[in-house]
Design a protein around this motif. Structure first.
Motif, PDB file in Angstrom:
ATOM      1  N   ALA A   1       0.858  -1.179   0.000  1.00  0.00           N
ATOM      2  CA  ALA A   1       0.000   0.000   0.000  1.00  0.00           C
ATOM      3  C   ALA A   1       0.897   1.232   0.000  1.00  0.00           C
ATOM      4  CB  ALA A   1      -0.904  -0.002   1.224  1.00  0.00           C
ATOM      5  N   THR A   2       0.529   2.225  -0.781  1.00  0.00           N
ATOM      6  CA  THR A   2       1.319   3.449  -0.860  1.00  0.00           C
ATOM      7  C   THR A   2       0.559   4.600  -0.217  1.00  0.00           C
ATOM      8  OG1 THR A   2       0.474   3.838  -3.086  1.00  0.00           O
ATOM      9  CG2 THR A   2       2.625   2.762  -2.904  1.00  0.00           C
ATOM     10  N   TRP A   3       1.324   5.602   0.260  1.00  0.00           N
ATOM     11  CA  TRP A   3       0.742   6.739   0.940  1.00  0.00           C
ATOM     12  C   TRP A   3       1.574   7.988   0.694  1.00  0.00           C
ATOM     13  CZ3 TRP A   3       4.169   8.895   4.300  1.00  0.00           C
ATOM     14  CH2 TRP A   3       5.180   8.073   4.808  1.00  0.00           C
ATOM     15  N   VAL A   4       0.943   9.108   0.983  1.00  0.00           N
ATOM     16  CA  VAL A   4       1.622  10.407   0.946  1.00  0.00           C
ATOM     17  C   VAL A   4       1.086  11.218   2.126  1.00  0.00           C
ATOM     18  CG1 VAL A   4      -0.063  11.475  -0.634  1.00  0.00           C
ATOM     19  CG2 VAL A   4       2.264  12.360  -0.533  1.00  0.00           C
ATOM     20  N   ASP A   5       1.927  12.063   2.700  1.00  0.00           N
ATOM     21  CA  ASP A   5       1.427  12.903   3.786  1.00  0.00           C
ATOM     22  C   ASP A   5       1.363  14.360   3.335  1.00  0.00           C
ATOM     23  OD1 ASP A   5       3.975  14.006   4.131  1.00  0.00           O
ATOM     24  OD2 ASP A   5       4.418  12.855   5.930  1.00  0.00           O
ATOM     25  N   ARG A   6       0.888  15.200   4.219  1.00  0.00           N
ATOM     26  CA  ARG A   6       0.653  16.619   3.894  1.00  0.00           C
ATOM     27  C   ARG A   6       1.873  17.332   3.345  1.00  0.00           C
ATOM     28  NH1 ARG A   6      -2.741  17.518   8.848  1.00  0.00           N
ATOM     29  NH2 ARG A   6      -4.834  17.475   8.020  1.00  0.00           N
ATOM     30  N   ASP A   7       3.053  16.986   3.845  1.00  0.00           N
ATOM     31  CA  ASP A   7       4.249  17.698   3.381  1.00  0.00           C
ATOM     32  C   ASP A   7       4.853  17.095   2.120  1.00  0.00           C
ATOM     33  OD1 ASP A   7       5.661  15.477   4.236  1.00  0.00           O
ATOM     34  OD2 ASP A   7       6.636  16.475   5.909  1.00  0.00           O
ATOM     35  N   GLY A   8       4.159  16.116   1.527  1.00  0.00           N
ATOM     36  CA  GLY A   8       4.616  15.524   0.278  1.00  0.00           C
ATOM     37  C   GLY A   8       5.487  14.295   0.436  1.00  0.00           C
ATOM     38  N   THR A   9       5.789  13.907   1.667  1.00  0.00           N
ATOM     39  CA  THR A   9       6.552  12.688   1.890  1.00  0.00           C
ATOM     40  C   THR A   9       5.692  11.495   1.504  1.00  0.00           C
ATOM     41  OG1 THR A   9       7.700  13.723   3.746  1.00  0.00           O
ATOM     42  CG2 THR A   9       7.755  11.318   3.639  1.00  0.00           C
ATOM     43  N   SER A  10       6.276  10.565   0.770  1.00  0.00           N
ATOM     44  CA  SER A  10       5.521   9.372   0.371  1.00  0.00           C
ATOM     45  C   SER A  10       6.220   8.125   0.898  1.00  0.00           C
ATOM     46  CB  SER A  10       5.396   9.305  -1.152  1.00  0.00           C
ATOM     47  OG  SER A  10       6.677   9.217  -1.744  1.00  0.00           O
ATOM     48  N   GLY A  11       5.491   7.052   0.914  1.00  0.00           N
ATOM     49  CA  GLY A  11       6.056   5.800   1.387  1.00  0.00           C
ATOM     50  C   GLY A  11       5.198   4.633   0.978  1.00  0.00           C
ATOM     51  N   ARG A  12       5.617   3.477   1.455  1.00  0.00           N
ATOM     52  CA  ARG A  12       4.868   2.262   1.143  1.00  0.00           C
ATOM     53  C   ARG A  12       4.873   1.345   2.343  1.00  0.00           C
ATOM     54  NH1 ARG A  12       8.996  -1.624  -1.318  1.00  0.00           N
ATOM     55  NH2 ARG A  12       7.263  -2.784  -2.095  1.00  0.00           N
ATOM     56  N   LEU A  13       3.812   0.590   2.454  1.00  0.00           N
ATOM     57  CA  LEU A  13       3.671  -0.419   3.493  1.00  0.00           C
ATOM     58  C   LEU A  13       3.575  -1.761   2.784  1.00  0.00           C
ATOM     59  CD1 LEU A  13       3.028  -1.460   6.370  1.00  0.00           C
ATOM     60  CD2 LEU A  13       0.617  -1.008   5.847  1.00  0.00           C
ATOM     61  N   HIS A  14       4.556  -2.631   3.016  1.00  0.00           N
ATOM     62  CA  HIS A  14       4.563  -3.975   2.442  1.00  0.00           C
ATOM     63  C   HIS A  14       4.284  -4.932   3.588  1.00  0.00           C
ATOM     64  CE1 HIS A  14       6.917  -7.129  -0.134  1.00  0.00           C
ATOM     65  NE2 HIS A  14       5.701  -7.549   0.203  1.00  0.00           N
ATOM     66  N   GLU A  15       3.167  -5.644   3.520  1.00  0.00           N
ATOM     67  CA  GLU A  15       2.761  -6.500   4.633  1.00  0.00           C
ATOM     68  C   GLU A  15       2.269  -7.841   4.145  1.00  0.00           C
ATOM     69  OE1 GLU A  15       0.573  -4.746   8.006  1.00  0.00           O
ATOM     70  OE2 GLU A  15      -0.854  -6.395   7.773  1.00  0.00           O
ATOM     71  N   VAL A  16       2.555  -8.872   4.921  1.00  0.00           N
ATOM     72  CA  VAL A  16       1.965 -10.194   4.740  1.00  0.00           C
ATOM     73  C   VAL A  16       0.976 -10.338   5.895  1.00  0.00           C
ATOM     74  CG1 VAL A  16       2.359 -12.669   4.621  1.00  0.00           C
ATOM     75  CG2 VAL A  16       4.047 -11.094   3.636  1.00  0.00           C
ATOM     76  N   SER A  17      -0.311 -10.290   5.572  1.00  0.00           N
ATOM     77  CA  SER A  17      -1.371 -10.279   6.574  1.00  0.00           C
ATOM     78  C   SER A  17      -1.982 -11.661   6.739  1.00  0.00           C
ATOM     79  CB  SER A  17      -2.485  -9.319   6.168  1.00  0.00           C
ATOM     80  OG  SER A  17      -2.010  -8.004   6.094  1.00  0.00           O
TER      81      SER A  17
END
Length: 137
Positions: free
Chosen positions: A104-120
Protein backbone atom coordinates in the motif's frame (compact mmCIF):
# COMPACT_ATOMS: atom_id res chain seq x y z
CA UNK A 1 -9.46 21.01 3.86
CA UNK A 2 -12.88 21.92 5.27
CA UNK A 3 -12.35 20.12 8.57
CA UNK A 4 -11.85 16.75 6.93
CA UNK A 5 -8.73 14.75 7.74
CA UNK A 6 -6.11 14.82 5.00
CA UNK A 7 -6.21 11.01 4.79
CA UNK A 8 -9.98 10.71 4.48
CA UNK A 9 -11.13 9.95 0.96
CA UNK A 10 -14.59 10.59 -0.34
CA UNK A 11 -16.66 7.43 -0.92
CA UNK A 12 -18.03 8.82 -4.20
CA UNK A 13 -16.70 7.30 -7.40
CA UNK A 14 -14.17 4.49 -7.73
CA UNK A 15 -13.38 2.36 -4.71
CA UNK A 16 -10.04 3.19 -3.07
CA UNK A 17 -9.12 -0.53 -3.02
CA UNK A 18 -8.26 -0.41 -6.72
CA UNK A 19 -10.90 -2.90 -7.88
CA UNK A 20 -12.13 -0.48 -10.60
CA UNK A 21 -15.64 -0.89 -9.19
CA UNK A 22 -17.64 1.93 -7.67
CA UNK A 23 -17.24 2.32 -3.90
CA UNK A 24 -21.02 1.92 -3.54
CA UNK A 25 -20.90 -1.65 -4.90
CA UNK A 26 -17.40 -2.67 -3.81
CA UNK A 27 -16.18 -1.88 -0.29
CA UNK A 28 -18.92 0.58 0.67
CA UNK A 29 -21.48 -2.11 1.62
CA UNK A 30 -18.84 -3.92 3.71
CA UNK A 31 -17.91 -0.79 5.65
CA UNK A 32 -21.61 -0.02 6.15
CA UNK A 33 -22.24 -3.53 7.52
CA UNK A 34 -24.64 -4.39 4.70
CA UNK A 35 -22.51 -7.26 3.43
CA UNK A 36 -19.63 -9.43 4.69
CA UNK A 37 -16.36 -10.06 2.89
CA UNK A 38 -16.49 -13.47 1.20
CA UNK A 39 -12.71 -13.90 1.05
CA UNK A 40 -9.65 -12.85 2.99
CA UNK A 41 -8.59 -10.69 0.04
CA UNK A 42 -11.96 -8.94 -0.02
CA UNK A 43 -11.60 -8.21 3.70
CA UNK A 44 -8.05 -6.93 3.22
CA UNK A 45 -9.21 -4.64 0.39
CA UNK A 46 -12.07 -3.33 2.52
CA UNK A 47 -9.67 -2.69 5.40
CA UNK A 48 -7.39 -0.72 3.07
CA UNK A 49 -10.46 1.27 2.04
CA UNK A 50 -11.30 1.84 5.70
CA UNK A 51 -7.82 3.33 6.17
CA UNK A 52 -8.37 5.49 3.07
CA UNK A 53 -11.70 6.84 4.35
CA UNK A 54 -10.56 6.96 8.01
CA UNK A 55 -13.15 4.45 9.29
CA UNK A 56 -11.47 3.30 12.52
CA UNK A 57 -14.66 1.58 13.74
CA UNK A 58 -14.66 -0.78 10.74
CA UNK A 59 -10.98 -1.58 11.21
CA UNK A 60 -11.57 -2.51 14.84
CA UNK A 61 -14.75 -4.52 14.01
CA UNK A 62 -12.85 -6.61 11.48
CA UNK A 63 -9.84 -7.29 13.75
CA UNK A 64 -9.61 -10.59 15.63
CA UNK A 65 -10.45 -9.89 19.30
CA UNK A 66 -7.33 -11.75 20.44
CA UNK A 67 -5.01 -9.31 18.61
CA UNK A 68 -7.15 -6.16 18.31
CA UNK A 69 -5.89 -2.96 19.96
CA UNK A 70 -8.30 -0.77 21.88
CA UNK A 71 -7.73 2.15 19.50
CA UNK A 72 -5.82 2.80 16.31
CA UNK A 73 -5.32 6.54 16.30
CA UNK A 74 -5.36 6.92 12.51
CA UNK A 75 -2.88 9.49 11.27
CA UNK A 76 -4.89 12.39 9.77
CA UNK A 77 -1.88 13.66 7.79
CA UNK A 78 -1.67 10.45 5.71
CA UNK A 79 -3.55 9.89 2.45
CA UNK A 80 -3.49 6.32 1.12
CA UNK A 81 -2.83 6.41 -2.62
CA UNK A 82 -2.72 2.85 -3.94
CA UNK A 83 -2.99 -0.84 -3.24
CA UNK A 84 -1.29 -3.74 -4.99
CA UNK A 85 -2.17 -7.29 -3.93
CA UNK A 86 1.02 -9.32 -4.40
CA UNK A 87 -0.33 -12.78 -3.56
CA UNK A 88 -2.96 -14.70 -1.64
CA UNK A 89 -2.77 -18.13 0.00
CA UNK A 90 -6.05 -19.79 0.92
CA UNK A 91 -8.60 -17.33 2.23
CA UNK A 92 -11.38 -18.49 -0.07
CA UNK A 93 -15.06 -18.89 0.78
CA UNK A 94 -14.49 -22.42 2.12
CA UNK A 95 -11.20 -21.84 3.96
CA UNK A 96 -10.70 -21.32 7.70
CA UNK A 97 -7.67 -19.05 7.29
CA UNK A 98 -5.75 -17.15 4.68
CA UNK A 99 -2.78 -14.94 3.91
CA UNK A 100 -2.71 -11.83 1.75
CA UNK A 101 0.51 -10.06 0.82
CA UNK A 102 0.12 -6.48 -0.34
CA UNK A 103 1.87 -3.19 -0.89
CA UNK A 104 0.00 0.00 0.00
CA UNK A 105 1.32 3.45 -0.86
CA UNK A 106 0.74 6.74 0.94
CA UNK A 107 1.62 10.41 0.95
CA UNK A 108 1.43 12.90 3.79
CA UNK A 109 0.65 16.62 3.89
CA UNK A 110 4.25 17.70 3.38
CA UNK A 111 4.62 15.52 0.28
CA UNK A 112 6.55 12.69 1.89
CA UNK A 113 5.52 9.37 0.37
CA UNK A 114 6.06 5.80 1.39
CA UNK A 115 4.87 2.26 1.14
CA UNK A 116 3.67 -0.42 3.49
CA UNK A 117 4.56 -3.97 2.44
CA UNK A 118 2.76 -6.50 4.63
CA UNK A 119 1.96 -10.19 4.74
CA UNK A 120 -1.37 -10.28 6.57
CA UNK A 121 -2.99 -13.26 8.29
CA UNK A 122 -6.76 -13.71 8.38
CA UNK A 123 -9.07 -16.22 10.04
CA UNK A 124 -12.73 -17.06 9.73
CA UNK A 125 -14.46 -16.49 13.07
CA UNK A 126 -18.17 -17.14 13.59
CA UNK A 127 -18.59 -17.29 9.81
CA UNK A 128 -16.85 -14.03 8.98
CA UNK A 129 -13.32 -13.07 8.03
CA UNK A 130 -11.20 -11.13 10.53
CA UNK A 131 -7.69 -9.71 10.41
CA UNK A 132 -5.35 -11.50 12.82
CA UNK A 133 -2.06 -9.66 12.24
CA UNK A 134 0.67 -8.86 9.80
CA UNK A 135 4.37 -9.00 9.21
CA UNK A 136 5.95 -5.95 7.61
CA UNK A 137 8.50 -6.54 4.88
Amino acid sequence: MSGEAFGAATPAGACPCGSLLAYAVCCGPLLAGERRAETAEALMRSRYTAFAVADEAYLLRTWHPRTRPERLGLEPAVRWTGLDVVRTDRGGPDDADGVVEFVATWVDRDGTSGRLHEVSSFARRAGRWVYVGGEHR
